[in-house]
Design an enzyme around this catalytic site. Sequence first.
Site, PDB file in Angstrom:
ATOM      1  N   PRO A   9       0.789  -1.229   0.000  1.00 30.35           N
ATOM      2  CA  PRO A   9       0.000   0.000   0.000  1.00 30.35           C
ATOM      3  C   PRO A   9       0.824   1.283   0.000  1.00 30.35           C
ATOM      4  O   PRO A   9       1.828   1.384   0.708  1.00 30.35           O
ATOM      5  CB  PRO A   9      -0.793  -0.086   1.310  1.00 30.35           C
ATOM      6  CG  PRO A   9      -0.857  -1.535   1.615  1.00 30.35           C
ATOM      7  CD  PRO A   9       0.390  -2.146   1.052  1.00 30.35           C
ATOM      8  N   ASN A  10       0.360   2.213  -0.810  1.00 33.67           N
ATOM      9  CA  ASN A  10       0.881   3.584  -0.898  1.00 33.67           C
ATOM     10  C   ASN A  10       2.214   3.710  -1.630  1.00 33.67           C
ATOM     11  O   ASN A  10       2.683   4.817  -1.884  1.00 33.67           O
ATOM     12  CB  ASN A  10       0.971   4.248   0.496  1.00 33.67           C
ATOM     13  CG  ASN A  10      -0.379   4.254   1.193  1.00 33.67           C
ATOM     14  OD1 ASN A  10      -1.337   4.765   0.624  1.00 33.67           O
ATOM     15  ND2 ASN A  10      -0.480   3.669   2.369  1.00 33.67           N
ATOM     16  N   ARG A  17       4.824  11.026  -2.434  1.00 32.78           N
ATOM     17  CA  ARG A  17       4.476  10.724  -1.051  1.00 32.78           C
ATOM     18  C   ARG A  17       5.645  11.041  -0.105  1.00 32.78           C
ATOM     19  O   ARG A  17       6.717  10.447  -0.233  1.00 32.78           O
ATOM     20  CB  ARG A  17       4.181   9.223  -0.994  1.00 32.78           C
ATOM     21  CG  ARG A  17       4.008   8.656   0.361  1.00 32.78           C
ATOM     22  CD  ARG A  17       4.025   7.138   0.333  1.00 32.78           C
ATOM     23  NE  ARG A  17       3.770   6.663   1.677  1.00 32.78           N
ATOM     24  CZ  ARG A  17       4.053   5.468   2.106  1.00 32.78           C
ATOM     25  NH1 ARG A  17       4.600   4.574   1.301  1.00 32.78           N
ATOM     26  NH2 ARG A  17       3.795   5.135   3.345  1.00 32.78           N
ATOM     27  N   TYR A  22      10.804   9.311   1.727  1.00 33.92           N
ATOM     28  CA  TYR A  22      10.922   8.233   0.725  1.00 33.92           C
ATOM     29  C   TYR A  22      11.637   8.652  -0.557  1.00 33.92           C
ATOM     30  O   TYR A  22      11.838   7.811  -1.440  1.00 33.92           O
ATOM     31  CB  TYR A  22       9.522   7.693   0.395  1.00 33.92           C
ATOM     32  CG  TYR A  22       8.812   7.117   1.601  1.00 33.92           C
ATOM     33  CD1 TYR A  22       9.318   5.981   2.252  1.00 33.92           C
ATOM     34  CD2 TYR A  22       7.649   7.700   2.108  1.00 33.92           C
ATOM     35  CE1 TYR A  22       8.685   5.455   3.363  1.00 33.92           C
ATOM     36  CE2 TYR A  22       7.008   7.177   3.220  1.00 33.92           C
ATOM     37  CZ  TYR A  22       7.529   6.058   3.843  1.00 33.92           C
ATOM     38  OH  TYR A  22       6.901   5.537   4.945  1.00 33.92           O
ATOM     39  N   ASN A  73       8.343  -5.230  -0.300  1.00 33.09           N
ATOM     40  CA  ASN A  73       8.202  -4.051   0.543  1.00 33.09           C
ATOM     41  C   ASN A  73       6.709  -3.983   0.865  1.00 33.09           C
ATOM     42  O   ASN A  73       5.912  -3.504   0.055  1.00 33.09           O
ATOM     43  CB  ASN A  73       8.661  -2.780  -0.164  1.00 33.09           C
ATOM     44  CG  ASN A  73       8.559  -1.584   0.764  1.00 33.09           C
ATOM     45  OD1 ASN A  73       7.904  -1.656   1.817  1.00 33.09           O
ATOM     46  ND2 ASN A  73       9.193  -0.477   0.397  1.00 33.09           N
ATOM     47  N   ALA A  76       2.876  -0.476   5.096  1.00 32.94           N
ATOM     48  CA  ALA A  76       2.392  -0.562   6.485  1.00 32.94           C
ATOM     49  C   ALA A  76       1.910  -1.966   6.862  1.00 32.94           C
ATOM     50  O   ALA A  76       1.824  -2.291   8.058  1.00 32.94           O
ATOM     51  CB  ALA A  76       1.284   0.463   6.702  1.00 32.94           C
ATOM     52  N   GLU A  97      12.478  -9.122   3.025  1.00 34.62           N
ATOM     53  CA  GLU A  97      11.646  -7.949   3.353  1.00 34.62           C
ATOM     54  C   GLU A  97      12.508  -6.703   3.196  1.00 34.62           C
ATOM     55  O   GLU A  97      13.600  -6.649   3.762  1.00 34.62           O
ATOM     56  CB  GLU A  97      11.158  -8.093   4.801  1.00 34.62           C
ATOM     57  CG  GLU A  97      10.348  -6.917   5.300  1.00 34.62           C
ATOM     58  CD  GLU A  97      10.127  -6.978   6.821  1.00 34.62           C
ATOM     59  OE1 GLU A  97      10.036  -8.080   7.407  1.00 34.62           O
ATOM     60  OE2 GLU A  97      10.065  -5.895   7.420  1.00 34.62           O
ATOM     61  N   HIS A  99      12.708  -2.237   3.008  1.00 32.20           N
ATOM     62  CA  HIS A  99      12.104  -0.921   3.271  1.00 32.20           C
ATOM     63  C   HIS A  99      13.036   0.173   2.788  1.00 32.20           C
ATOM     64  O   HIS A  99      14.256   0.064   2.961  1.00 32.20           O
ATOM     65  CB  HIS A  99      11.850  -0.740   4.776  1.00 32.20           C
ATOM     66  CG  HIS A  99      10.962  -1.795   5.326  1.00 32.20           C
ATOM     67  ND1 HIS A  99       9.603  -1.773   5.173  1.00 32.20           N
ATOM     68  CD2 HIS A  99      11.252  -2.948   5.977  1.00 32.20           C
ATOM     69  CE1 HIS A  99       9.077  -2.856   5.722  1.00 32.20           C
ATOM     70  NE2 HIS A  99      10.059  -3.595   6.217  1.00 32.20           N
ATOM     71  N   ARG A 106      12.107   5.144  13.295  1.00 32.77           N
ATOM     72  CA  ARG A 106      10.895   5.951  13.114  1.00 32.77           C
ATOM     73  C   ARG A 106       9.936   5.698  14.283  1.00 32.77           C
ATOM     74  O   ARG A 106      10.367   5.385  15.376  1.00 32.77           O
ATOM     75  CB  ARG A 106      10.289   5.639  11.740  1.00 32.77           C
ATOM     76  CG  ARG A 106      11.269   6.009  10.593  1.00 32.77           C
ATOM     77  CD  ARG A 106      10.662   5.775   9.230  1.00 32.77           C
ATOM     78  NE  ARG A 106       9.486   6.609   9.025  1.00 32.77           N
ATOM     79  CZ  ARG A 106       8.575   6.401   8.062  1.00 32.77           C
ATOM     80  NH1 ARG A 106       8.740   5.379   7.217  1.00 32.77           N
ATOM     81  NH2 ARG A 106       7.531   7.183   7.943  1.00 32.77           N
TER      82      ARG A 106
HETATM   83  C1  DQA Z   1       8.022   1.437   4.250  1.00 32.89           C
HETATM   84  C2  DQA Z   1       7.959   1.691   5.758  1.00 32.89           C
HETATM   85  C3  DQA Z   1       6.558   1.439   6.285  1.00 32.89           C
HETATM   86  O1  DQA Z   1       6.510   1.688   7.676  1.00 32.89           O
HETATM   87  C4  DQA Z   1       5.572   2.359   5.601  1.00 32.89           C
HETATM   88  O2  DQA Z   1       4.267   2.092   6.044  1.00 32.89           O
HETATM   89  C5  DQA Z   1       5.660   2.299   4.126  1.00 32.89           C
HETATM   90  C6  DQA Z   1       6.979   2.258   3.504  1.00 32.89           C
HETATM   91  C7  DQA Z   1       9.403   1.810   3.663  1.00 32.89           C
HETATM   92  O3  DQA Z   1       9.682   1.382   2.536  1.00 32.89           O
HETATM   93  O4  DQA Z   1      10.179   2.519   4.278  1.00 32.89           O
HETATM   94  O5  DQA Z   1       4.661   2.361   3.425  1.00 32.89           O
HETATM   95  O6  DQA Z   1       7.801   0.054   4.012  1.00 32.89           O
END
Ligand code: DQA
Length: 142
Positions: A9-10, A17, A22, A73, A76, A97, A99, A106
Amino acid sequence: MNILIINGPNLNLLGKREPEIYGRETLADIESWLASSPESSDHSIKWFQSNHEGAIIDQIHDSINSIDGIIINPGALTHYSYAIRDAIASVNIPTVEVHLSDIDKREDFRKISVLKDVCVKQISGLGKNSYLEGLKILVDQE
Ligand code: DQA
């Protein structure tokens, strides 16, 4: 190797964003950057992004017998999706995994990953290089 890179998501909004966290590159920018890296040259890399937990689970299931390694990735969903955790544990495909941001530095809720211990490794805080490191880990352990 056949590698699947899943973004949750996102992550479709990368570039717009919260760029201070990011960065200003889009997901498509990161995809072409990785495709042009020497590390990816011998591999087939498929990218998938969804804002929907179930679609991500379906994609993990559909990887059985066709995908040798997954880089995910989960956005959330990292922090609470037991369903994605179970999907990764069910398919027996090595999964890393990743990020972009350093989730350990954070908010407290981001410090918890419910996926971490069903993955080969967690890589966090290297920006787009987190994806490259994920690829190297999958290739090295093949
Ligand atoms: C993320 C970190 C997550 O906490 C966040 O919700 C994201 C992006 C990252 O790539 O840093 O959507 O996965």
